[in-house]
Design a protein around this motif. Structure first.
Motif, mmCIF file in Angstrom:
data_model
loop_
_atom_site.group_PDB
_atom_site.id
_atom_site.type_symbol
_atom_site.label_atom_id
_atom_site.label_comp_id
_atom_site.label_asym_id
_atom_site.label_seq_id
_atom_site.Cartn_x
_atom_site.Cartn_y
_atom_site.Cartn_z
ATOM 1 N N UNK A 29 48.615 53.685 54.546
ATOM 2 C CA UNK A 29 47.181 53.507 54.292
ATOM 3 C C UNK A 29 46.918 52.425 53.259
ATOM 4 N N UNK A 30 45.662 51.940 53.276
ATOM 5 C CA UNK A 30 45.165 51.024 52.240
ATOM 6 C C UNK A 30 43.813 51.569 51.804
ATOM 7 N N UNK A 31 43.701 51.928 50.527
ATOM 8 C CA UNK A 31 42.473 52.526 50.012
ATOM 9 C C UNK A 31 41.799 51.556 49.056
ATOM 10 N N UNK A 32 40.514 51.315 49.277
ATOM 11 C CA UNK A 32 39.774 50.435 48.369
ATOM 12 C C UNK A 32 39.531 51.185 47.062
ATOM 13 N N UNK A 33 40.151 50.722 45.975
ATOM 14 C CA UNK A 33 40.018 51.434 44.698
ATOM 15 C C UNK A 33 39.090 50.723 43.726
ATOM 16 N N UNK A 34 38.627 49.518 44.052
ATOM 17 C CA UNK A 34 37.635 48.842 43.197
ATOM 18 C C UNK A 34 37.031 47.664 43.948
ATOM 19 N N UNK A 35 35.738 47.425 43.680
ATOM 20 C CA UNK A 35 35.052 46.217 44.162
ATOM 21 C C UNK A 35 34.699 45.371 42.953
ATOM 22 N N UNK A 36 35.086 44.111 42.986
ATOM 23 C CA UNK A 36 34.844 43.190 41.871
ATOM 24 C C UNK A 36 33.628 42.334 42.246
ATOM 25 N N UNK A 37 32.490 42.667 41.641
ATOM 26 C CA UNK A 37 31.228 42.030 42.030
ATOM 27 C C UNK A 37 30.622 41.296 40.849
ATOM 28 N N UNK A 38 30.531 39.981 40.952
ATOM 29 C CA UNK A 38 29.884 39.174 39.916
ATOM 30 C C UNK A 38 29.590 37.776 40.440
ATOM 31 N N UNK A 39 30.463 37.249 41.318
ATOM 32 C CA UNK A 39 30.201 35.943 41.926
ATOM 33 C C UNK A 39 28.928 36.019 42.770
ATOM 34 N N UNK A 40 28.216 34.899 42.857
ATOM 35 C CA UNK A 40 26.967 34.916 43.614
ATOM 36 C C UNK A 40 27.073 34.101 44.907
ATOM 37 N N UNK A 41 28.280 33.664 45.233
ATOM 38 C CA UNK A 41 28.503 32.919 46.476
ATOM 39 C C UNK A 41 29.915 33.259 46.957
ATOM 40 N N UNK A 42 30.374 32.593 48.019
ATOM 41 C CA UNK A 42 31.693 32.864 48.580
ATOM 42 C C UNK A 42 32.773 32.863 47.502
ATOM 43 N N UNK A 43 33.684 33.831 47.585
ATOM 44 C CA UNK A 43 34.918 33.774 46.792
ATOM 45 C C UNK A 43 35.911 32.958 47.615
#
Length: 765
Positions: A73-87
């Motif tokens: 399995x692969x579990x999403x353990x965090x979302x890193x949100x701060x950029x305002x356009x494509x990473x």
């Protein structure tokens, strides 16, 4: 309605012409999934013996995610949100630092183990940042490259050193995602991105630290690589040459020619002697930097090569690109084999033990068997071919029908994403947007609540659009784009405040049905309701009630004293959120905006903590939500003439031009005519209940339908409760009583001149 402040709006001279924009990004689905293409990958094997490896993914949806990997399995353990356009790229530096770069012109640093809080924003680039490179054994060295030929080498330790409170860099406070795992690291200012998407530059460096600039590229840079010790940097881009630098000084050491198109991928071996390059000319080249020449070229792909990954010993290379295919090539023997081919171009590759992760323009990430520890095993299966050394050799071979058969039909593991939105249409009611995603699903969104109200499945977008057409005219108070794979709704002042509806049309219970509701104002209240609640908890109700923002000197001088503003007369600073404007807390939208300092930021509305103020939000948003003030608006009124139909004996007292709100319904005009009719004798069919039940502020009775300014006022009961004996026509067409003046003007009148309405008594009712 009344205006306050000076009519001259003298503060325009001190205010930038273009006000800051507020955008909110809608999330329909599971927040643990990406909703746009994956641009980058990074595999992290932490030193802590918890047995888990991690995969970081950076997406065109503007976020990064951390996946905890197990065998199954692969579990999403965090979302890193701060950029305002494509990473666009992400690399690991040191023990637990993740560095990302974006089309928003910034680099951001994150603690790998955090809950997704940005620890620092680094800005030096003036355009999109496209690529990064890190030194395996020098945790401080990270290089960034971007459009316009900019290449910078960062000393992370120096760049991340906390600065004193007095420093300019302290412009941003922790509301913009600075506090990472308890230590307060102020992030440096981002660049101002105006609503026109043009980028204005603030060249002042963050707290005195300036990265080393590697100057020499005349055109955009798309690929970087660094050796393990951080003493060698290679770069490539649209100039078609591989440049070699000393990253410690930024000086050029050599330039290698050979490719005939954009260089999109670069790798260095651990010693820094050999370099691999992949190009849009479809070729892979192996360079000996000691000899300063190309020693091998490999014609494996039939189109642009966008991604390279090598085995630890640099004996084999995995390559992917625009031809949707993933190949493994033995660099010594030139033997090549097609591992897999799918329906999406490959953007980046990351080896992980015996598998390889592939990032594509799809929102899902796939892992394929790769035998990374012993790649010769793959060739034992047969099906390999010898790579040519001329780009047309592979193209010719594929034309001749000798296309290789892929070793693997399906990936060994998939981390699913959600389909991104690729098509949208704003409906005429200006509250609903119809969308179509990459899976062909058509959905109807209510943007004042941020939710999907109807999922039509896989139907024709054009047919559904026609089916949902309504003949209504409401001003365009917002704009929309789908660049991030989801709906981004943009609000710009003062245009966003141009749309109003009667509360009855929004089915708001308990509010007088003739009350005008400003759609943008109520939407902003809905978006910021969590912030307002947190703010009251922090500062007490006084901070909201008195309408003054904490440390809000700038707002009070800018927006109150000098500018012309309107106060909504129907509401006494009410912060109540009406049902048509309640946003979901299950999948809350994210806000992208900026205030007077610190540059743009992005955060979920439920992550706002109440400390944000005019440094973080545009002043006009706060003035609207806290002080109930709206900027002066144009075109909220509609001028028209009201004349008897030809041959009609009925006349009304009023002559000349009338003015009324654009949203006024035709049934109000009927009431007005009934009220003003001059008759020789009463007409039986006229309802005797012709008195006004005024919907004007204050509730006073208002019999004069024409004010001193010729403005049209009516407060009669709704037409449904009357038995109207009057018909209103425009261009000889009888108008429906529930049409608004704006709709009549847009769809029936269709002329730039003032609207002309005709009235007549309906016989035989």
């Amino acid at each position: 309605m009344h205006r306050v402040g000076s009519a001259g709006n003298t503060s325009n001279s001190t205010r930038p012409r273009k006000e800051k924009r507020l955008t909110y990004v809608l999330n329909d689905a599971d927040d643990t999934k990406h909703c746009a293409g994956i641009n980058c990958l990074a595999v992290w094997k932490p030193l802590a013996p918890d047995g888990h490896d991690y995969l970081f993914t950076g997406s065109r949806d503007g976020t990064l995610k951390r996946w905890e990997l197990t065998e199954e399995a692969a579990t999403c353990s965090a979302t890193f949100e701060s950029h305002i356009d494509w990473v666009n790229d992400a690399v690991l530096a040191g023990d637990n630092t993740l560095v990302s770069c974006s089309s928003d012109t910034t680099l951001k640093t994150w603690n790998c183990l955090s809950d997704g809080t940005c620890t620092r924003t680094l800005r030096q680039h003036s355009d999109y940042v496209t690529c990064l490179a890190a030194a395996e054994k020098n945790s401080n060295a990270v290089a960034s490259g971007g459009l316009g030929g900019e290449v910078f080498v960062w000393d992370l330790e120096a760049a991340l050193t906390p600065v004193s409170k007095s420093s300019d860099a302290m412009e941003e406070d922790c509301s913009n995602g600075i506090n990472g795992s308890g230590n307060s690291l102020p992030i440096t200012s981002l660049r101002t991105i105006s609503s026109s998407n043009s980028i204005s530059l603030h060249p002042t460096p963050p707290h005195g630290y300036v990265p080393v600039a590697a100057k020499g590229h005349k055109e955009s840079v798309y690929a970087l690589a660094m050796n393990d010790s951080g003493t060698l940097l290679v770069s490539g881009g649209t100039e078609k040459v591989v440049r070699i630098w000393d990253p410690r000084t930024g000086s050029k050491t050599m330039k290698l020619r050979g490719h005939t198109d954009n260089i999109r991928a670069l790798l260095l071996d651990s010693t820094g002697r050999f370099c691999l390059s992949g190009s849009s000319d479809s070729m892979i080249r192996l360079w000996d930097l000691g000899q300063q020449r190309c020693v091998h070229s490999y014609a494996v792909h039939t189109d642009s090569v966008w991604a390279l990954a090598s085995t630890p010993t640099f004996s084999h290379v995995y390559s992917g690109g625009r031809d949707l295919s993933l190949y493994l090539t033995d660099l010594a023997t030139r033997e090549s084999i097609l591992l897999c081919t799918k329906e999406h171009p490959i953007l980046q590759l990351a080896l992980h033990d015996d598998g390889i992760w592939a990032a594509t323009t799809d929102s899902s990430v796939r892992r394929w068997p790769a035998e990374g520890r012993n790649p010769q095993k793959v060739f034992q299966r047969g099906g390999s071919f010898l790579a040519g050394n001329l780009s047309f050799s592979r193209a010719r071979a594929s034309l001749e029908g000798s296309t290789p058969v892929p070793v693997h039909k399906e990936p060994s593991f998939t981390i699913p994403g959600t389909p991104g939105i690729v098509q949208h249409e704003i409906l005429n009611n200006r509250r609903h947007v119809l969308t179509k995603d990459t899976a062909g699903s058509v959905k109807l969104w209510e943007i004042t609540r941020g939710i999907v109200v109807e999922d039509y499945g896989q139907v024709s977008f054009e047919e559904k659009k026609e089916e949902l057409f309504e003949m209504v005219s409401i001003p365009a108070w917002f704009t929309v784009d789908t660049r991030l794979g989801s709906l981004s709704v943009h609000l710009d002042t003062p245009q966003c405040f141009s749309a109003e509806m009667y509360s009855a049309d929004l089915n708001i219970i308990g509010k007088p049905e003739d009350d005008k509701v400003n759609l943008a104002r109520e939407t902003l209240k809905g978006l910021l309701s969590h912030w307002l609640t947190k703010r009251k908890q922090r500062f007490g109700s006084q901070s909201v009630a008195n309408g003054e923002v904490a440390s809000g000197k700038e707002i009070s001088t800018r927006s109150i004293t000098h500018s012309r503003m309107e106060i909504d007369g129907n509401a006494e600073n009410d912060s109540m959120v009406y049902p048509p404007f309640e946003f979901s807390t299950v999948s809350p939208p994210s806000i992208i905006t900026e205030g007077s300092q610190g540059g743009p930021w992005r955060k979920k509305i439920t992550d706002l903590d109440g400390t944000e103020d005019e440094k973080d939000f545009p002043w006009w948003c706060l003035d609207c939500v806290l002080n109930n003030r709206l900027p002066p608006r144009e075109n909220t009124k509609c001028s028209f003439y009201l004349q008897a139909c030809e041959g009609s004996t009925v006349q009304i007292l009023t002559q000349g031009k009338l003015s009324a709100p654009r949203i006024l319904r035709i049934h109000k005009v009927v009431n007005y005519v009934v009220e003003k009719m001059v008759l020789d004798k009463p007409v039986d069919s006229v309802n005797p209940d012709g008195t006004f039940a005024s919907g004007l502020p204050g509730g006073q009775s208002q019999h004069s339908a024409v004010g001193g300014d010729g403005s049209f006022r009516s407060g009669l009961k709704p037409w449904q409760k009357l038995k109207p004996s009057i018909e209103i026509l425009c261009n000889n067409q009888v108008l429906s009583p529930d049409m608004s003046l704006a709709t009549v003007r847009a769809y029936i009148w269709k002329k730039p001149e003032d609207l002309v309405l005709n009235y007549r008594v309906v016989q035989g009712r």
